[in-house]
Design an enzyme around this catalytic site. Sequence first.
Site, PDB file in Angstrom:
ATOM      1  N   ARG A 158       0.854  -1.186   0.000  1.00 40.15           N
ATOM      2  CA  ARG A 158       0.000   0.000   0.000  1.00 40.15           C
ATOM      3  C   ARG A 158       0.891   1.238   0.000  1.00 40.15           C
ATOM      4  O   ARG A 158       1.528   1.549   1.000  1.00 40.15           O
ATOM      5  CB  ARG A 158      -0.914   0.009   1.231  1.00 40.15           C
ATOM      6  CG  ARG A 158      -1.743   1.286   1.357  1.00 40.15           C
ATOM      7  CD  ARG A 158      -2.892   1.170   2.354  1.00 40.15           C
ATOM      8  NE  ARG A 158      -2.443   1.047   3.736  1.00 40.15           N
ATOM      9  CZ  ARG A 158      -3.273   1.150   4.790  1.00 40.15           C
ATOM     10  NH1 ARG A 158      -4.566   1.369   4.595  1.00 40.15           N
ATOM     11  NH2 ARG A 158      -2.811   0.998   6.014  1.00 40.15           N
ATOM     12  N   ASP A 168      -2.856   3.195  14.442  1.00 42.10           N
ATOM     13  CA  ASP A 168      -2.008   3.669  13.360  1.00 42.10           C
ATOM     14  C   ASP A 168      -2.386   5.111  13.065  1.00 42.10           C
ATOM     15  O   ASP A 168      -3.117   5.744  13.838  1.00 42.10           O
ATOM     16  CB  ASP A 168      -2.098   2.765  12.135  1.00 42.10           C
ATOM     17  CG  ASP A 168      -3.489   2.740  11.505  1.00 42.10           C
ATOM     18  OD1 ASP A 168      -4.346   3.568  11.877  1.00 42.10           O
ATOM     19  OD2 ASP A 168      -3.716   1.893  10.617  1.00 42.10           O
TER      20      ASP A 168
END
Length: 523
Positions: free
Chosen positions: A161, A445
């Site tokens: 990603r 995150d």
Amino acid sequence: MTDVRVVGPDVDRAGEVLTPEALAFVADLQVRFGAQRDALLAARGARRAEIAAARTIDFRPGTAAIREGDWRVPPPPPGLVDRRVEITGPTEPKMAVNALNCGADVWLADLEDANTPHWRNVVGGQVVLRDAVRRTLAVTTPEGREYRLREDGVLPTIVPRPRGWHLPERHLLVDGEPAVGALVDAGLYLFHNAAEQLARGSGPYFYLPKMEGHLEAALWKLVFDHAEQVLDLPAGSIRATMLVETIPAAFEMEEMLHALGDHATGLNAGRWDYLFSIIKTFRDAGPQFVLPDRGAVTMTAPMMRAYTEQLVAVCHRRGAMAIGGMAAAIPSRRDAEANARAVAKVREDKTREAGDGFDGSWVAHPDLVPVCREAFDAVLGDRPNQLDRQRPEVSVTPAQLLDVAGVPGGRTLAGLRSNVEVALRYLAAWLGGNGAVGIHGLMEDAATAEISRSQVWQWAHNAVELDTGDVVTAELVRRVVAEEVVAIGELPRLDDARRLFEQVALAEDFPDFLTLPAYELIK
């Protein structure tokens, strides 16, 4: 002649990935597509202003023909036919080995929210990916412990990603200007690994984050088409799954699949950034858009159910894979009770997703792979996916997607304290180079940190009254910050994290992404 220069600090084995040829390829992407990316970022601001002024958003009338048309994306490619368990994590060497050995079907090699853009991570991540693709990845810790890939050769499909369109890469200058982080990440990976992946019977696949509509997906199509021509790859061999993690994207799911064209594989329910996007988009649109405590907004809330039901229905109508989101709970190998609670939460989450028609889902820890697999095995059986399961009964309205008032839960002082503590701890870790952090049994995150600070900003600017009778003001937030700093105690870069948090949570004008000012504080 394009001038491309690396101005970051030295990184071990950088010469293997920052070759002149690879840098020239990235520079070519920057020259060709950098200006279009800049224009799309400017369009985001204009779109946000329109939505905020109207205090609503609707499906685009100009793209009705796409939503009503009869079209499908190509079938899933090798390695992405069965994706019932996907493990996410940064491209840190030891964590990468563990992810590749855990028995998942896909490894989402995260160069974005679970990573940080320290130059050592950017370059080191590409080295890890290069080794992982060639099955040579190995790590020896300072204590002498060795981590190697499993010998049977059965490894997950690798799907990196890259960073979102908004992030620059100031350590790589093209004609004197920072390159686009997304083009650096995707470009280096494609240059070094696309042909190798195809030769191994897989392919160059990506997860694409944080897009806000089909025009941004169309830009990725241009990038992929060009890369295939330059690198002599078969047309349509680069495939991507897009994360639907912004509220504008939730209203353009079909258009995004259509715009990505023969590169499209599926959509993912990026639930945490989605909540952040709702707050960001409607931050000054009135009290009806003020969410309760972060912990109260579960996937069973009506607006979240509408979002995920819509995603499955759209994907399967168009032949695309629908991938569920990450449950934040992480297991504990030291506390049996905490472990049981985490496993139960994840099992409930994955059982619901499998029952809703998702084709697979994410976990953030190897110990949760069997939990997710069990939930999807119970529904899928021997089938690789649920693409044949249509959801014709689903008909989601804008009002359902925007039903913030329908989310149960209160706004509490405990919730405010939790937002502050989590953000401080996470930002301190992020500034130190760690983008995925376990805090109180949850995996945090950049997306979850964004929820925390944006909710504080929204509460303060809407003078929200808490369960204690306190009204959220900048003064109250600073008092809570000071108290939480004392409670946390010694923590590297905590002072920097405190200043950064107050900057992004209390600024008069809302900073679009906390990672942009944070980026200025790292090397």
